[in-house]
Design a protein around this motif. Structure first.
Motif, short mmCIF file in Angstrom:
data_model
loop_
_atom_site.label_atom_id
_atom_site.label_comp_id
_atom_site.label_asym_id
_atom_site.label_seq_id
_atom_site.Cartn_x
_atom_site.Cartn_y
_atom_site.Cartn_z
N GLU A 126 0.82 -1.21 0.00
CA GLU A 126 0.00 0.00 0.00
C GLU A 126 0.85 1.26 0.00
OE1 GLU A 126 0.68 -0.68 4.44
OE2 GLU A 126 0.50 -1.88 2.61
N ASN A 127 2.16 1.12 0.22
CA ASN A 127 3.06 2.28 0.20
C ASN A 127 3.57 2.59 -1.19
OD1 ASN A 127 2.90 2.75 3.00
ND2 ASN A 127 4.42 1.16 3.40
N ALA A 128 2.98 1.93 -2.19
CA ALA A 128 3.34 2.19 -3.58
C ALA A 128 2.07 2.18 -4.42
CB ALA A 128 4.33 1.15 -4.10
N ALA A 129 2.19 2.73 -5.62
CA ALA A 129 1.06 2.74 -6.56
C ALA A 129 1.53 2.15 -7.88
CB ALA A 129 0.56 4.16 -6.76
N LYS A 130 0.56 1.71 -8.68
CA LYS A 130 0.90 1.26 -10.03
C LYS A 130 0.26 2.21 -11.04
CE LYS A 130 -2.89 -2.11 -10.63
NZ LYS A 130 -3.23 -3.51 -10.96
N ILE A 131 1.05 2.55 -12.05
CA ILE A 131 0.52 3.29 -13.19
C ILE A 131 0.20 2.23 -14.23
CG2 ILE A 131 0.99 5.05 -14.93
CD1 ILE A 131 3.02 6.27 -12.99
N THR A 132 -1.09 2.08 -14.54
CA THR A 132 -1.54 0.95 -15.34
C THR A 132 -2.44 1.44 -16.48
OG1 THR A 132 -2.51 -1.26 -15.16
CG2 THR A 132 -3.55 0.51 -13.86
N ASN A 133 -2.81 0.52 -17.35
CA ASN A 133 -3.63 0.87 -18.52
C ASN A 133 -3.01 2.04 -19.29
OD1 ASN A 133 -5.55 -1.10 -17.79
ND2 ASN A 133 -6.61 0.34 -16.43
N ILE A 134 -1.72 1.95 -19.49
CA ILE A 134 -0.98 3.02 -20.15
C ILE A 134 -1.28 2.99 -21.65
CG2 ILE A 134 1.33 3.95 -20.61
CD1 ILE A 134 2.24 2.43 -18.05
N LYS A 135 -1.73 4.13 -22.18
CA LYS A 135 -2.08 4.22 -23.60
C LYS A 135 -1.41 5.44 -24.23
CE LYS A 135 -6.59 1.94 -23.14
NZ LYS A 135 -6.47 1.63 -21.70
N GLY A 136 -0.84 5.23 -25.40
CA GLY A 136 -0.23 6.34 -26.12
C GLY A 136 1.14 6.73 -25.59
N ILE A 137 1.66 5.97 -24.61
CA ILE A 137 2.98 6.27 -24.04
C ILE A 137 3.82 5.01 -24.04
CG2 ILE A 137 4.25 7.36 -22.15
CD1 ILE A 137 1.62 8.30 -20.98
N ASN A 138 5.02 5.11 -24.55
CA ASN A 138 5.99 4.04 -24.44
C ASN A 138 6.32 3.84 -22.96
OD1 ASN A 138 8.87 3.06 -24.14
ND2 ASN A 138 8.66 2.83 -26.37
N GLN A 139 6.19 2.60 -22.47
CA GLN A 139 6.36 2.34 -21.04
C GLN A 139 7.73 2.80 -20.54
OE1 GLN A 139 7.05 -1.69 -19.88
NE2 GLN A 139 5.91 -1.51 -17.95
N LYS A 140 8.79 2.48 -21.29
CA LYS A 140 10.14 2.87 -20.87
C LYS A 140 10.31 4.39 -20.88
CE LYS A 140 12.75 -1.30 -22.07
NZ LYS A 140 13.86 -1.84 -22.90
N TYR A 141 9.68 5.03 -21.87
CA TYR A 141 9.75 6.50 -21.95
C TYR A 141 9.14 7.11 -20.70
CZ TYR A 141 8.77 11.26 -23.58
OH TYR A 141 8.69 12.63 -23.69
N LEU A 142 7.96 6.61 -20.31
CA LEU A 142 7.30 7.14 -19.12
C LEU A 142 8.13 6.87 -17.87
CD1 LEU A 142 4.97 8.42 -17.61
CD2 LEU A 142 3.74 6.23 -17.74
#
Length: 445
Positions: A126-142
């Motif tokens: 719970e001390n972290a979050a996930k950025i998920t359902n990423i659209k239009g962004i290269n994962q490594k770039y983000l």
């Protein structure tokens, strides 16, 4: 009956996603756009384990990732904890995949990375979050952007300081983010990885040099006290190789341990900080009075350092100072002999003289019997001179190496800053604007 909320039009959603010109932090290429991160991805918090939960003693199908598992390059698999199936069910089968990006949001804010595929489906604290359902962004770039100073600044600035620092999920969604066309995102990632690989290679070589300092220092001291360092000097000055004598430490020093006075921390806390207060490994505090004056040789009396030797065990105190009962104090009349003994003891193996394993100790009696191989006074002068000169060069080289290592980290920060300004020379102005990419993503959602 309450009215249903009217769905936003694409234009309205586009207006929400775009960062107004007056809020854009810096200029980017014309075919880039500034957006709110939440318009292209979802941010979801991790799950708290039920009260009283203990980690499984076995490796299960459900790794549980804590903030302490995050490191500079991702997730450390060493020491990874696991939960049992019943606990997994209780936290609503919440998982994070290698398609997501994690961000620490409590305590140590802003640790960012990608879950390795070998633990795809892991559970997140719970001390972290996930950025998920990423659209239009290269994962490594983000991921690289979130590691940049600008993104880190945004996250740190949005942190709420209570009993424990906390970053709200909506603050991550509100991060301002420079969005280039997808092909440019890929080129930026490739360019950053190429530059970072070269820097990492240089850093590895520099670190090897830095790590070898202790070995080189030991080599210099070994040559000094086996006579190899001054072999040519003896030949030139007509001094016999048999001129060295074996002496006990007590024969060439005057012990002053009886004059030591320990002071408790509470006593020291009520004193003015004027004079150095020495312990087993050097200066540990300041006090308002002194009991010794002038150059003396101090040798640690107890502690793990007698065995590990992570720090010098012998050191020279000078001026006016206080010494507690964890360091032996020896008066050595000749300054050159003082320096010689300090180097000699730091180079030698003290294990045969140390008693105790749980609490290593070098008693006065044992210390007095330390055997010292002593050359003539002129050769002592030459040995000390050579040691000081060679070690000074080594320290200078080590400092230069450490500065070079620090500059590599600064260069990485600079590369990231330039990357997200479109200054790496990879952008193609002829490519369609990222605005079209944003419209397409919003239309599909």
């Amino acid at each position: 009956m309450p009215k249903k909320k009217t769905a936003l039009t694409i234009e309205e959603r586009l207006q929400q996603a775009l960062v107004p010109a007056e809020e854009q932090p810096y200029e980017v290429p014309e075919n880039w756009v500034w957006v709110r991160l939440g318009s292209l991805a979802d941010v979801k918090g991790g799950k708290r384990l039920p009260k009283g939960t203990t980690f499984s003693e076995n490796i299960t199908k459900h790794p549980y990732i804590r903030v302490t598992d995050f490191n500079a390059i991702g997730v450390s698999l060493e020491g990874l904890k696991y939960i049992d199936e019943d606990v997994y069910e209780k936290i609503s089968r919440y998982t994070i995949s290698s398609d997501d990006i994690y961000v620490s949001i409590a305590g140590s804010i802003g640790k960012v990375g990608i879950i390795p595929s070998c633990i795809d489906g892991a559970n997140l604290t719970e001390n972290a979050a996930k950025i998920t359902n990423i659209k239009g962004i290269n994962q490594k770039y983000l991921c690289l952007f979130l590691k940049s100073e600008f993104a880190q600044y945004q996250m740190q600035s949005a942190t709420i300081a209570t009993t424990q620092a906390k970053l709200a999920l909506f603050r991550i969604e509100s991060l301002t983010f420079p969005l280039p066309p997808l092909s440019e995102q890929q080129r930026i990632v490739e360019r950053i990885e190429e530059l970072f690989a070269k820097l990492d290679e240089s850093k590895e070589r520099l670190q090897e040099v830095a790590d070898s300092f202790a070995v080189r220092k030991a080599g210099i001291l070994h040559k000094a006290f086996t006579g190899e360092l001054t072999k040519q000097w003896r030949r030139e000055n007509g001094v016999s190789d048999e001129s060295w004598e074996e002496k006990k430490l007590s024969e060439i020093t005057e012990n002053q341990d009886s004059k030591r006075i320990p002071l408790s921390k509470s006593q020291r806390d009520n004193m003015n900080r004027i004079y150095d207060y020495y312990g087993a490994s050097g200066i540990i505090d300041k006090v308002d009075d002194y009991i010794f004056e002038g150059k003396k040789l101090l040798i640690g009396e107890d502690g793990a350092n007698l065995v590990t030797r992570s720090k010098d065990i012998a050191f020279i105190a000078d001026g006016k100072y206080w010494v507690n009962n964890h360091a032996h104090i020896l008066d050595v009349k000749d300054t050159v002999l003082l320096m010689y003994l300090c180097h000699y003891i730091n180079n030698m193996d003290l294990i045969p003289y140390v008693t105790g394993s749980a609490q290593p100790k070098l008693t006065q009696a044992k210390m007095n019997n330390i055997k010292i191989f002593l050359p003539t006074l002129p050769e002592q002068h030459e040995i000390v001179r050579l040691i000081d000169d060679l070690l000074a060069r080594e320290r200078s080289a080590q400092q230069a190496t450490e500065q070079a290592l620090a500059s590599i980290d600064l260069m990485k920060k600079s590369i990231l800053a330039r990357a997200f300004r479109g200054e790496l020379g990879t952008n193609k102005a002829s490519e369609a604007s990222a605005l079209e990419l944003l419209k397409q993503v919003l239309a599909e959602n």
